[in-house]
Scaffold this motif. Structure first.
Motif, short mmCIF file in Angstrom:
data_model
loop_
_atom_site.label_atom_id
_atom_site.label_comp_id
_atom_site.label_asym_id
_atom_site.label_seq_id
_atom_site.Cartn_x
_atom_site.Cartn_y
_atom_site.Cartn_z
N ASP A 247 0.85 -1.20 0.00
CA ASP A 247 0.00 0.00 0.00
C ASP A 247 0.88 1.24 0.00
N GLN A 249 -0.54 4.35 -0.49
CA GLN A 249 -1.50 5.47 -0.46
C GLN A 249 -1.97 5.86 0.94
N ASP A 250 -2.12 4.91 1.83
CA ASP A 250 -2.77 5.14 3.12
C ASP A 250 -1.96 6.11 4.00
N ARG A 251 -2.64 7.11 4.57
CA ARG A 251 -2.03 8.04 5.51
C ARG A 251 -2.86 8.11 6.81
N SER A 252 -3.53 7.04 7.17
CA SER A 252 -4.54 7.08 8.23
C SER A 252 -3.97 7.07 9.64
N ARG A 256 1.76 5.43 9.20
CA ARG A 256 1.54 5.48 7.76
C ARG A 256 1.95 6.84 7.20
N GLN A 260 4.66 7.48 4.21
CA GLN A 260 4.37 8.24 3.01
C GLN A 260 5.31 9.44 2.86
N GLU A 310 -1.40 -5.27 6.68
CA GLU A 310 -1.31 -4.85 5.28
C GLU A 310 -1.27 -6.05 4.35
#
Length: 373
Positions: A247, A249-252, A256, A260, A310
């Protein structure tokens, strides 16, 4: 103009590493230090959790050693202290299996691979290309995956283990373009080393698991082909992702977000907010489709670098979509890079990967036989 509105000290350090790595003559020898610098500057974010995980696994290992022999799972418990860690055995394994070293799969000095095979190998042996990990800032064919490769070679496989260009000197998508170049080279040339050009699988650890999975899901994507011609074949017949990152994309969560930021500053050189399409295109989780090749994913239950959730999410989504087999294996009490530090885990990995790949090869041969009738 900087990636961000104001320069961060990290950006200045990265700029200096790219500058000295570009120096004539000596620059190519300094490139690895640029990657190591990036790893050290971001590694402190993961160090506390990694140390806690190591301590927890050490306590679990001690408890397992003291447990009765009939405790469930004892046959695959972590290795005892008397066993030699795999990272100390890689030289001997390489010497036993190496057939040809530093074969060029492209024109750049970093585009090199080693060929592992038995000296008396029958023709048309199945082929595995191994992509090493290293957070996209280190991509060396030395040390990684050797227990698995040694096991496959003894079963009659031709194994290729590759180097590729890495950040911060080389920005994304240079990494995946090199992996595709190596796949295309195998499709066109591996028969010279006894391999079957019609069966090429790919495997990778950590960042290599990301690259192997992405290459398998995106054959023909013009964004990832680099200098390859349009007719170069980059499709693969099976995939093995070993504690991979799936992954982009995830910035939650804070963890994460930190990952990123690492991708933005070190690997890609672009902001995710301004160029979301770059990160989506590079995320295997976002590139899943029904025609994905057979996949085998294996991950450590106690991985603190790339959490096991993940891998579970990627396996679940892939299984729901793909027409081909998707297998998932989770190793109890194993952390990141378990195959480098734990002999029992490394052997389990080798056996499970060998079974999956041999099954994939058998299915292909059965299909060819049925088609010929």
């Amino acid at each position: 103009m900087s990636l961000y509105r104001s320069l961060h000290p990290f950006d200045l350090v990265m700029a200096s590493t790219r500058m000295y790595a570009s120096l004539p003559v000596v620059g190519k020898h300094l490139e690895p230090f640029a990657g190591l610098t990036a790893m050290m500057m971001y590694g402190h974010h993961y160090a506390p959790a990694a140390l806690r995980g190591m301590a927890s696994r050490r306590l679990s290992s001690d408890a397992a050693e003291a447990a009765p022999a009939d405790v469930p799972g004892e046959a695959i418990s972590p290795s005892r202290g008397k066993r030699t860690p795999p990272y100390l055995r890689f030289r001997a394994q390489r010497q036993r299996c190496l057939y040809r070293s530093s074969v060029r799969y492209g024109d750049h000095p970093a585009q090199l691979l080693d060929v592992w095979r038995l000296p008396d190998l029958p023709p048309d042996a199945p082929v595995l290309l191994f992509v090493p990990g290293g957070a996209w800032v280190h991509g060396s064919r030395v040390m990684q995956g050797h227990t698995m490769l040694h096991h496959l070679v003894k079963q009659g496989w031709v194994c290729l283990t590759m180097d590729y260009r890495v950040s911060p000197v080389h920005r994304w998508p240079r990494h995946i373009a090199d992996v595709n170049a190596a796949i295309a080279w195998a499709r066109a040339n591996v028969d010279k080393f006894g391999g079957d050009r019609n069966f090429v699988a790919v495997a990778g650890c950590s960042a290599g698991g990301h690259l192997a999975s992405l290459a398998a899901l995106t054959p023909g994507d013009p964004r990832f082909r680099g200098e390859l011609t349009e007719d170069a074949d980059t499709a693969v017949d099976a995939v093995v992702g070993i504690y991979g990152r799936y992954d982009w994309q995830d910035r939650s969560t804070p963890t994460r977000k930190n990952f990123q930021n690492f991708l933005e500053r070190v690997v890609v050189g672009r902001s995710q907010s301004k160029h979301p399409e770059v990160f989506e295109a590079a995320s295997p989780l976002a590139r899943i489709h029904a025609d994905a090749p057979p996949f085998f994913l294996i991950h450590g239950e106690q991985d603190t670098i790339i959490p096991v959730g993940e891998a579970r999410a990627f396996a679940d989504k892939l299984s729901a979509v793909s027409r081909n087999p998707v297998e998932y294996s989770e190793i109890h009490r194993a952390g990141h890079a378990f195959d480098l530090v734990d002999s029992s885990h490394a052997r389990r990995l080798a056996v499970e990967v060998g079974r999956f790949l041999n099954d994939a090869r058998a299915r292909q041969l059965e299909g060819e036989t049925a088609a010929a009738v």
